[in-house]
Scaffold this motif. Sequence first.
Motif: not given
Length: 697
Positions: A277-278, A281-282, A274-275
Amino acid sequence: MANTHGASQSPTAQAKSRADSTAGAGAAMNENVREQKAALRRRVRNELKRFSPSDRLAASTQACSRLQQERIWREAQIVLLYAPLSNELDVEALLRDALATGKTLTLPRFDPESQSYLACQVLDLTEDLRPGRFGIVEPRANCLEVPLKRLDFILAPGVAFTLDGRRLGRGKGFYDRLLSFVRGIKCGLFLTAGVVLGYWFFRWKQRKHCATRVAEEKSLVESAHREVEAILREARLAANEEALKLREQTEKSFGTRRRELTDFEQRLAERESLINRQLEGLVQREKDLRDKQQDLEEKKCTVESERNELVWLARLRKEQLQKLSHLSETEARGLLLKEVEQEALRDATDLTRHILEEAKLKAEDQARRVISLAIQRYAGEHTFETTTATVALQGDDIKGRIIGREGRNIRAFEAATGITVLIDDTPNAVVLSGFDPVRREIAREAMQRLILDGRIHPTRIEEVVTKVSQEMDEAILHAGEEAVFKLGLPPMHVEIVKRLGRLRFRHSFSQNILDHSVEVAQLMALMGAELGLDVTTAKRAGLLHDIGKAINHEVEGSHAIIGAEFIKRYGESEDVINGVASHHDEVPHTNVLGILVSAADAISASRPGARSETMTTYINRLENLEKIGLSFPGVDRCFAVQAGRELRVVVQPEQIDDEQAFVLARNIARKIEASLQYPGQIRVTVVRETRCVEFAK
């Protein structure tokens, strides 16, 4: 025949014969024992005659000395000794030693009733002893008797003793009966063959007891060993079981821990994903922001260039306008400022209208609640409803009696009625002040009765106020029932009838609320009949529309909402409840009753003279409204309509445009608010029209 009968005896006779023969044999044996004991006593006495007094004294000294060295004598606390005869060992040394060492010394005393010896305490060998029966010295009758079971040591005389502890006395059996009740240590002394043969048979018993104890201890030790082995076996089994349980628990705990670790690792992996993917995204968002920033920079440059171009065009237009209009810069500036002023005025008017509409939209509910609560229920400054009542007095002397010593009467009256009593310099009058008209009426009637009675004190005040309150409750109920009966309605709940009766004491301006409610109900009946509605339901809605005003003014909310919630608790229909709640447009209308109640309420309240306005006052108010409207420039005509509830203003279209008409309506409303006093609210309507007329010829 006779011989045969004599030879055959019955079983009973045979048993009796055997018993007689046995008893005879026992008696012969006892007689033989008694003869042997008597012979033994004679022989012992003959032997004792050979002892001289010196031999007897030496034997006594030796026996007493030996007994004093024994542990049983030293440890004994309560001892029983004897007073010796001439042929018995002298134990005076033991008697004195017992008294000297603090032992409790007792001697036997013969009791004629029980024919036995009693143990009596001796404190002094001279004062406490006297000759008794058989010439033996014994304690006096006043000496304290000691229970035999408390004796620790007994020393008994005897003629002879056997090796197993049996004693031969003088034949009366007194000591035998005494010793049979005692379980303590017993000792006997006697003289024989010139030596002291004191037989301490208790030693034999002690050795026997010791041997028994040793055997018992050995048995206990063996039993303890067996129990210890059994306990060890059980402990080993329990330890093995506990070890197995601990092993199972440990394995189970390890398994649970392994599952938890597996789940934790899985969650860590999911979180890491998840990190990631985030983070992606960032990164993408940062890239988009850079692109947008670049676009903004480009747009900024474009806008800057366009603004410069507009400035240049404005300067060019200004030069062209000066050439075309033949106006100087100053004249052009003035013309421009006028245009800007008109444009700013239009913008301000639009903004004002927008702000007022938005404020009205957002604050309509709150304004309705505040206005309703302040005007309709709290008797505000724009109403003529009075909050005081005046009681006339015969003279000013009665004022002191009303106040009472240190003001106790007036305090008791205010506490009982809840009304403030105002006594000032006003001659021959007392003022009662309070918002609750029912309490004010109770206070007025109670004050008049107390003044007429003349007895004014706290107890009498409470009695009169209580009686007047009861009468007022009956009057309120009667007024409510009369209103219901007057309209021809079916019976209502008693609580609703009571609230209707309380409206008899409330006024809006000087119009009675109960009469107003009855009038609204009658108007509702007429309008409902024209529209084909249920006349009874319409009457109920009209009669109950102001019932909220009769509820305590401390309840928060407008009288329409409070009244609707009140009648809902007592089973009124939904149509009537909505008609009461919506007659001031505070809740949406679900039926036509709310609209009809609002119309009937306005008709009853606004008709000339409904609220006790004189015709002159009414006409003056209308004229003042029209004068205020005509005082503004651009106004052509003014008309006060709907009994002064609306002011219609017709303006000249050449002087007032649409934007200025809106400003004019607001200015007229503000001047009316500042100049006049009036019930309810006044609508200001500005009419602007343009008429185009052409004739066909």
